[in-house]
Enzyme design. Structure first.
Site, PDB file in Angstrom:
ATOM      1  N   GLU A   1     -81.195  26.254 147.131  1.00 43.56           N
ATOM      2  CA  GLU A   1     -79.702  25.856 147.663  1.00 43.56           C
ATOM      3  C   GLU A   1     -79.842  26.604 149.154  1.00 43.56           C
ATOM      4  O   GLU A   1     -79.854  27.870 149.346  1.00 43.56           O
ATOM      5  CB  GLU A   1     -78.889  26.743 146.833  1.00 43.56           C
ATOM      6  CG  GLU A   1     -77.436  26.381 147.355  1.00 43.56           C
ATOM      7  CD  GLU A   1     -76.557  27.154 146.549  1.00 43.56           C
ATOM      8  OE1 GLU A   1     -76.692  28.401 145.843  1.00 43.56           O
ATOM      9  OE2 GLU A   1     -75.267  26.725 146.409  1.00 43.56           O
TER      10      GLU A   1
ATOM     11  N   ASN B   1     -67.535  31.809 151.268  1.00 42.84           N
ATOM     12  CA  ASN B   1     -67.143  30.536 152.104  1.00 42.84           C
ATOM     13  C   ASN B   1     -65.779  30.016 151.947  1.00 42.84           C
ATOM     14  O   ASN B   1     -65.347  29.057 152.763  1.00 42.84           O
ATOM     15  CB  ASN B   1     -68.420  29.428 151.607  1.00 42.84           C
ATOM     16  CG  ASN B   1     -68.125  29.201 150.342  1.00 42.84           C
ATOM     17  OD1 ASN B   1     -67.595  29.859 149.291  1.00 42.84           O
ATOM     18  ND2 ASN B   1     -68.808  28.139 149.762  1.00 42.84           N
TER      19      ASN B   1
ATOM     20  N   GLU C   1     -68.217  30.469 138.431  1.00 40.51           N
ATOM     21  CA  GLU C   1     -68.733  29.328 138.993  1.00 40.51           C
ATOM     22  C   GLU C   1     -69.762  29.620 140.151  1.00 40.51           C
ATOM     23  O   GLU C   1     -69.427  30.493 141.158  1.00 40.51           O
ATOM     24  CB  GLU C   1     -67.206  28.837 139.878  1.00 40.51           C
ATOM     25  CG  GLU C   1     -66.134  28.443 139.028  1.00 40.51           C
ATOM     26  CD  GLU C   1     -66.601  27.267 138.411  1.00 40.51           C
ATOM     27  OE1 GLU C   1     -67.474  26.411 138.856  1.00 40.51           O
ATOM     28  OE2 GLU C   1     -65.970  26.709 137.168  1.00 40.51           O
TER      29      GLU C   1
ATOM     30  N   GLY D   1     -69.657  32.581 143.321  1.00 37.50           N
ATOM     31  CA  GLY D   1     -70.510  33.156 144.062  1.00 37.50           C
ATOM     32  C   GLY D   1     -71.929  32.630 143.651  1.00 37.50           C
ATOM     33  O   GLY D   1     -72.208  31.688 143.021  1.00 37.50           O
TER      34      GLY D   1
ATOM     35  N   ASP E   1     -76.263  33.990 142.553  1.00 39.78           N
ATOM     36  CA  ASP E   1     -76.875  34.276 141.308  1.00 39.78           C
ATOM     37  C   ASP E   1     -76.263  35.780 140.863  1.00 39.78           C
ATOM     38  O   ASP E   1     -76.724  36.064 139.737  1.00 39.78           O
ATOM     39  CB  ASP E   1     -78.421  34.484 141.651  1.00 39.78           C
ATOM     40  CG  ASP E   1     -79.218  33.256 141.809  1.00 39.78           C
ATOM     41  OD1 ASP E   1     -78.502  32.337 141.230  1.00 39.78           O
ATOM     42  OD2 ASP E   1     -80.353  33.301 141.929  1.00 39.78           O
TER      43      ASP E   1
ATOM     44  N   ARG F   1     -71.391  25.044 151.282  1.00 44.52           N
ATOM     45  CA  ARG F   1     -70.289  24.982 150.331  1.00 44.52           C
ATOM     46  C   ARG F   1     -71.032  24.573 148.996  1.00 44.52           C
ATOM     47  O   ARG F   1     -72.289  24.163 149.048  1.00 44.52           O
ATOM     48  CB  ARG F   1     -69.608  23.365 150.723  1.00 44.52           C
ATOM     49  CG  ARG F   1     -68.689  23.369 151.913  1.00 44.52           C
ATOM     50  CD  ARG F   1     -68.270  22.025 152.419  1.00 44.52           C
ATOM     51  NE  ARG F   1     -67.701  21.263 151.649  1.00 44.52           N
ATOM     52  CZ  ARG F   1     -68.234  20.243 151.089  1.00 44.52           C
ATOM     53  NH1 ARG F   1     -69.470  19.831 151.547  1.00 44.52           N
ATOM     54  NH2 ARG F   1     -67.455  19.598 149.984  1.00 44.52           N
ATOM     55  N   CYS F   2     -70.184  25.123 148.046  1.00 43.94           N
ATOM     56  CA  CYS F   2     -71.101  24.943 146.607  1.00 43.94           C
ATOM     57  C   CYS F   2     -71.418  23.524 146.206  1.00 43.94           C
ATOM     58  O   CYS F   2     -72.666  23.204 145.907  1.00 43.94           O
ATOM     59  CB  CYS F   2     -70.317  25.753 145.525  1.00 43.94           C
ATOM     60  SG  CYS F   2     -68.723  25.049 145.453  1.00 43.94           S
ATOM     61  N   THR F   3     -70.547  22.739 146.743  1.00 46.02           N
ATOM     62  CA  THR F   3     -70.848  21.122 146.437  1.00 46.02           C
ATOM     63  C   THR F   3     -71.264  20.508 147.389  1.00 46.02           C
ATOM     64  O   THR F   3     -70.916  19.100 147.379  1.00 46.02           O
ATOM     65  CB  THR F   3     -69.258  20.611 145.760  1.00 46.02           C
ATOM     66  OG1 THR F   3     -68.352  20.875 146.953  1.00 46.02           O
ATOM     67  CG2 THR F   3     -68.710  21.010 144.609  1.00 46.02           C
TER      68      THR F   3
ATOM     69  N   ARG G   1     -53.938  24.757 152.121  1.00 41.17           N
ATOM     70  CA  ARG G   1     -54.217  24.258 150.682  1.00 41.17           C
ATOM     71  C   ARG G   1     -54.068  25.462 149.746  1.00 41.17           C
ATOM     72  O   ARG G   1     -53.760  24.949 148.635  1.00 41.17           O
ATOM     73  CB  ARG G   1     -55.623  23.829 150.611  1.00 41.17           C
ATOM     74  CG  ARG G   1     -56.621  23.686 149.534  1.00 41.17           C
ATOM     75  CD  ARG G   1     -57.880  23.463 149.720  1.00 41.17           C
ATOM     76  NE  ARG G   1     -58.730  23.096 148.409  1.00 41.17           N
ATOM     77  CZ  ARG G   1     -59.930  22.988 148.424  1.00 41.17           C
ATOM     78  NH1 ARG G   1     -60.726  22.977 149.448  1.00 41.17           N
ATOM     79  NH2 ARG G   1     -60.541  22.822 147.005  1.00 41.17           N
TER      80      ARG G   1
END
Ligand code: NAP
Length: 496
Positions: A391, A169, A264, A245, A247, A297-299, A116
């Site tokens: 999170e 990640n 992000e 990343g 905070d 995963r952030c999402t 990817r």
């Protein structure tokens, strides 16, 4: 194998080198940073602990290289990027192996990340050629009081030295999502890889080296973020920071100087489920969205907000799928693999225990072995529990039962985060209204949140970020508009 074949020069003895001026070097510090394999919890690799003096030199070379690169034709920049993409894909196996060992990413997903990333670099080259080859032409008489005596030509120019800091990640993918746009736009690039994931990044950088980019244009300095991070982000030679990343990004934005920032950060992506939703589809998406890569995963789906009337059925369907998840080492392509560190596992455990103490229902038995945490759906979560807001970045998914759509939207919008969210319903009109009401950068209708495809705009509101990513947006963000105004002695009107 890592550090062999075309990657032989990037390691000496046990320690991987850092990259500057087109060469692989050992740090004068004589110190190294250990990378702990999350599965074995022993040292897997070591990287150089670069000094501040070395960072200064890297940025000096980066500045010099950028001046030349900005004069390199766009098509040539694109050609080199295509070459790097091909080399990266050709060497996907050893790079993926590093991801397996450094961040315990399942083997197949590790290969996918590298491929990817190659595709992303090629797309940057193509998109850059298209959008950077165009500028604007404006005339003055559209603004009141002016005649047509001024012609304004605008073009996009590079910013200078871009500092890229990706998280653990997706270390390779999130590094190239910064490197590709920066380079095609005529910038030079200094990469500070995450410690877990640094060796995969060093291999990726070698692919750029092999492609033949000019000396100094790309550099990679290693060391703990807590030790060299501030020095890098506050360095006067840096002209742009692209960071992904947690905070840490908020602290960086407060400290960084007058430079453009692309941040992000974290997310608490809500999944709102209405009564008419296809519950099989929802269950499949909660599994994919909440548990892929063990929730790191952030999402990831980080809170399910389901209408009470369908909650029992949905929980039953999700539980049936959780039971089928394979738990174990990344080498065996398990669905759930060890989380990145012991401190991360302790944090996840803390969130689960807090929910249990306050009366939530564990749908599975809580089980942990080292950094490996078994997947857990936590039902009947209430707003007074930490898991409702924080999170976890681990394989635990909270379910909050709601009695109205407004309640779901309210919970979503009360979060500090605003990355993505999703809504499941067969009623497109309701879906659009909910999407408009959710204070998040993106809303997915009838699918779990996701960052890709990589050319889609990707951004977080509130504490989830500054600016927007996605290939086109990143290229634009890493440039500045330059205008040249031609002043005519008399007004001139075409065909006048
Ligand atoms: P992190 O702890 O914030 O680290 C991110 C990067 O910052 C690493 O390279 C780290 O280096 C570096 N760093 C640490 N301290 C620094 C400092 N003082 N100055 C400059 N850099 C510093 O995040 P993480 O644990 O790697 O990743 C997980 C987080 O990333 C989650 O919150 C997740 O939601 C977020 N994330 C967001 C997105 C998005 O696009 N919105 C995508 C993926 C992940 P070291 O590793 O050496 O400490």
């Amino acid at each position: 194998m890592a550090g062999t074949g075309v990657f032989e020069e990037i390691i000496e003895g046990q320690v991987f080198k850092y990259y500057t001026d087109g060469e692989w070097k050992k740090s004068a510090s004589g110190k190294s940073v250990a990378i702990i394999n999350p599965t074995t919890r022993t040292t897997q690799y070591k990287v150089q602990a670069c000094t501040q003096e070395e960072v200064n030199k890297v940025i000096d070379s980066s500045k010099i290289a950028q001046k030349q690169w900005a004069k390199t034709p766009l098509w040539k920049r694109a050609e080199l990027l295509h070459k790097a993409a091909a080399i990266l894909k050709e060497h996907k196996a050893p790079i993926a192996e590093c991801l397996v060992k450094e961040i315990a990413k399942p083997a197949k997903d590790s290969v996918t990340e590298v491929v990817r990333s190659g595709d992303l670099i090629s797309y940057c080259a193509e998109e850059g050629v298209r959008i950077l080859g165009e500028g604007k032409f404006l005339v003055s008489d559209s603004f009141p009081g002016n005649e047509r005596t001024k012609y304004c030509l605008t073009s996009k120019i590079p910013l200078g030295v871009v500092l890229a800091i990706p998280p653990f990640n997706y270390p390779v993918n999130l590094a190239v999502s910064k490197i590709g746009p920066a380079l095609i736009a005529g910038n030079s690039l200094v990469l500070k890889p995450p410690t877990q994931g640094a060796v995969a990044c060093l291999h990726m950088v070698q692919c750029f080296h092999l492609a033949g980019f000019p000396k100094g244009l790309i550099s990679c300095v290693t060391g703990k973020g807590s030790e060299i991070g501030d020095f890098l982000t506050m360095h006067p030679g840096v002209n742009c920071i692209s960071f992904t990343g947690g905070d840490t990004g908020i602290a960086i934005s407060k400290k960084a100087g007058m430079v453009p920032l692309q941040m992000e950060l974290g997310g608490k992506d809500a999944c709102i489920v209405l009564e008419d939703a296809d519950l099989d589809l929802v269950a499949a998406n909660i599994i994919k969205g909440g548990f892929s890569y063990s929730g790191q995963r952030c999402t990831a789906v980080k809170v399910v907000l389901v209408m009470e009337s369908v909650a029992d059925l949905l929980v039953e369907k999700v539980n049936a799928k959780v039971a089928k998840l394979k738990v174990g080492p990344p080498e065996e392509d398990c669905d759930i693999t060890p989380v990145v560190s012991e401190s991360s596992a302790n944090f996840i455990e803390g969130l689960a225990k807090d929910a249990k103490t306050k009366g939530a229902t564990f749908c599975q038995e809580y089980k942990r072995d080292g950094n490996l945490i078994w997947p857990l759906l936590i039902d009947n979560v209430r707003p007074d529990m930490r898991i409702a807001w924080e999170e976890p970045f681990g394989p635990i998914v909270p379910v909050i039962r709601i009695n109205s759509i407004e309640e779901g939207i309210h919970h979503c919008n009360a979060s500090n985060f605003g990355l993505q969210g999703c809504v499941f319903t067969k009623d497109i009109n309701k879906a659009i209204l909910i999407s408009d009401a959710m204070e998040t950068g993106t809303v997915q209708i009838n699918s779990a949140p996701a960052r890709g495809p990589d050319h889609f705009p990707f951004q977080g509101l509130k504490d989830s970020g500054i600016g927007s990513q996605g290939i086109t947006n990143s290229i634009n963000m890493m440039t500045k508009i330059k205008s040249t105004v031609i002043n005519l002695p008399t007004p001139s009107y075409t065909m006048g």
